[in-house]
Scaffold this motif. Structure first.
Motif, PDB file in Angstrom:
ATOM      1  N   VAL A   4       0.863  -1.186   0.000  1.00  0.00           N
ATOM      2  CA  VAL A   4       0.000   0.000   0.000  1.00  0.00           C
ATOM      3  C   VAL A   4       0.894   1.227   0.000  1.00  0.00           C
ATOM      4  O   VAL A   4       1.850   1.303   0.784  1.00  0.00           O
ATOM      5  N   ILE A   5       0.602   2.188  -0.880  1.00  0.00           N
ATOM      6  CA  ILE A   5       1.415   3.401  -0.975  1.00  0.00           C
ATOM      7  C   ILE A   5       0.594   4.617  -0.576  1.00  0.00           C
ATOM      8  O   ILE A   5      -0.471   4.889  -1.131  1.00  0.00           O
ATOM      9  N   ARG A   6       1.068   5.340   0.432  1.00  0.00           N
ATOM     10  CA  ARG A   6       0.595   6.693   0.750  1.00  0.00           C
ATOM     11  C   ARG A   6       1.756   7.380   1.442  1.00  0.00           C
ATOM     12  O   ARG A   6       2.133   7.035   2.554  1.00  0.00           O
ATOM     13  N   TYR A  32       3.524  -1.348   3.769  1.00  0.00           N
ATOM     14  CA  TYR A  32       3.092   0.048   3.577  1.00  0.00           C
ATOM     15  C   TYR A  32       4.321   0.907   3.309  1.00  0.00           C
ATOM     16  O   TYR A  32       5.306   0.839   4.042  1.00  0.00           O
ATOM     17  N   LEU A  33       4.245   1.724   2.257  1.00  0.00           N
ATOM     18  CA  LEU A  33       5.343   2.620   1.889  1.00  0.00           C
ATOM     19  C   LEU A  33       4.942   4.057   2.189  1.00  0.00           C
ATOM     20  O   LEU A  33       3.929   4.547   1.690  1.00  0.00           O
ATOM     21  N   THR A  34       5.754   4.736   3.017  1.00  0.00           N
ATOM     22  CA  THR A  34       5.467   6.125   3.369  1.00  0.00           C
ATOM     23  C   THR A  34       6.771   6.864   3.652  1.00  0.00           C
ATOM     24  O   THR A  34       7.847   6.269   3.657  1.00  0.00           O
ATOM     25  N   LYS A  35       6.672   8.155   3.911  1.00  0.00           N
ATOM     26  CA  LYS A  35       7.852   8.945   4.259  1.00  0.00           C
ATOM     27  C   LYS A  35       8.282   8.649   5.697  1.00  0.00           C
ATOM     28  O   LYS A  35       7.459   8.291   6.547  1.00  0.00           O
ATOM     29  N   LYS A  36       9.558   8.864   5.959  1.00  0.00           N
ATOM     30  CA  LYS A  36      10.119   8.581   7.283  1.00  0.00           C
ATOM     31  C   LYS A  36       9.375   9.309   8.386  1.00  0.00           C
ATOM     32  O   LYS A  36       9.114   8.741   9.457  1.00  0.00           O
ATOM     33  N   ILE A  82       6.619  -1.912   7.370  1.00  0.00           N
ATOM     34  CA  ILE A  82       6.575  -0.539   6.871  1.00  0.00           C
ATOM     35  C   ILE A  82       7.882  -0.239   6.148  1.00  0.00           C
ATOM     36  O   ILE A  82       8.974  -0.549   6.655  1.00  0.00           O
ATOM     37  N   HIS A  83       7.783   0.364   4.966  1.00  0.00           N
ATOM     38  CA  HIS A  83       8.949   0.745   4.187  1.00  0.00           C
ATOM     39  C   HIS A  83       9.064   2.263   4.141  1.00  0.00           C
ATOM     40  O   HIS A  83       8.058   2.967   3.987  1.00  0.00           O
TER      41      HIS A  83
END
Length: 335
Positions: free
Chosen positions: A5-7, A35-39, A54-55
């Motif tokens: 999932v990307i947000r 899940y890919l999100t900003k740090k 989480i990535h």
């Protein structure tokens, strides 16, 4: 099946994706959710039990792609749908579904005041993105999970507020989404209940000014707590007054009564407080919208500005703090 999932951002937008994550996890047998999100937003998701991994979106995009490729995803759910998320999908070369951001409809609404937006919340539209997988809306509303280490103890808030308080969220990403300081000062002066002012470090000065009006009644928590600790202060509040911002959605996730104050943006964009299909049942908490209707210049942006493009800022200047106080009393009396 392994799903990404990307947000990428921001707090509120990520919280609004949590029903998708939950429904994927609960409705697809044996699924693994990444899940890919900003740090800077990883902490918002860290305690979510429906996410397996989480990535971080690294500054080095190629490094991010290499790490994602190593996972061997079967499906990508793109809830951000911008150039970077498109690059991720292209690199992973697997099946995917992308959220329709309705940018043309938003452009028509903000530039020509032609409202072609669907009368549906963005959460329901997010869930449409995964309908091809057989996933449906479970009606459970938003999720927010706080790590045990970041639960706020009663001793960490003033004794005057330990029997109950109103959470006042003063921040927002853009100035045209925030009540002016003089309106906030008027509001806190007429509320007859303890208030905790909530926001980030950038809101500390505003919180200090508000606290100075009545140091016993008003406690400035801006910048003193982490995002998860601030979320816990929202969870412990009797009700929450908030601009169109992340803590408003966190309040809805905790089923808190919300008084939602809108300036240059509008609820018709589909991002008002969301409680799921059960939010309007008698046993559930509800929300009130405070906005100035009928202004020919509103909405002027789908996001916001640092100052009113027209110079008059009527969308916030015409909001009556006494009306908000009446809504506070109504909500407290109905509890």
């Amino acid at each position: 099946m392994k799903i990404l999932v990307i947000r990428f951002s921001s707090i509120g937008d990520i919280v609004l994706t949590t029903p998708v994550v939950r429904c994927l996890k609960q409705q697809l047998a044996g699924v693994e959710i990444h899940y890919l999100t900003k740090k800077s937003f990883i902490s918002v998701l860290r305690a979510n039990p429906y996410i397996d991994k989480i990535h971080e979106l690294s500054q080095d995009f190629d490094e991010t792609v290499r790490a994602l490729k190593a996972e061997g995803f079967d499906f990508v759910v793109d809830l951000h749908h911008n150039l970077r998320s498109m690059r991720v999908k292209r690199a992973l070369n697997c099946r995917s579904a992308s959220f329709n951001k309705l940018n043309i409809q938003k452009w028509l609404y903000t530039n020509f005041k032609i409202n072609l937006m669907p009368k549906r919340h963005i959460v329901d539209r997010y869930l449409e993105t995964v309908s091809s997988l057989g996933v449906t809306n479970d009606g459970g509303g938003l999720d927010y999970f706080i790590p045990e280490s970041e639960i706020v103890s009663q001793k960490d808030i003033p004794a005057s507020h330990q029997l109950g308080y109103i959470g006042l969220v003063v921040g927002a990403a853009h100035a045209t989404k925030r009540l002016p300081l003089h309106k906030l000062k008027e509001l806190v002066s007429i509320i007859d209940h303890p208030v905790i002012v909530l926001g980030g470090p950038e809101d500390r000065a505003v919180g200090d000014v508000l606290a100075e009006t009545d140091p016993f009644k008003i406690y400035n928590a801006c910048g003193k707590f982490s995002i998860n600790e601030s979320a816990d202060l929202v969870r412990q509040a009797k009700l929450v007054i908030s601009h169109d911002t992340g803590l408003m959605h966190i309040a809805a996730a905790f089923r808190k009564p919300v008084i939602s104050v809108w300036g240059n943006t509008v609820p018709a964009f589909g991002m008002y407080p969301y409680y799921g299909q059960s939010y309007n049942r008698p046993q559930m908490q509800s929300f009130d919208i405070v906005e100035v209707n009928g202004l020919p210049c509103r909405p002027c942006s789908k996001i916001g500005y640092e100052k009113c493009p027209k110079g008059h800022f009527k969308c916030m200047e015409q909001i009556d703090p006494a009306h908000i106080r009446k809504l506070v009393q109504k909500m407290l009396n109905s509890k």
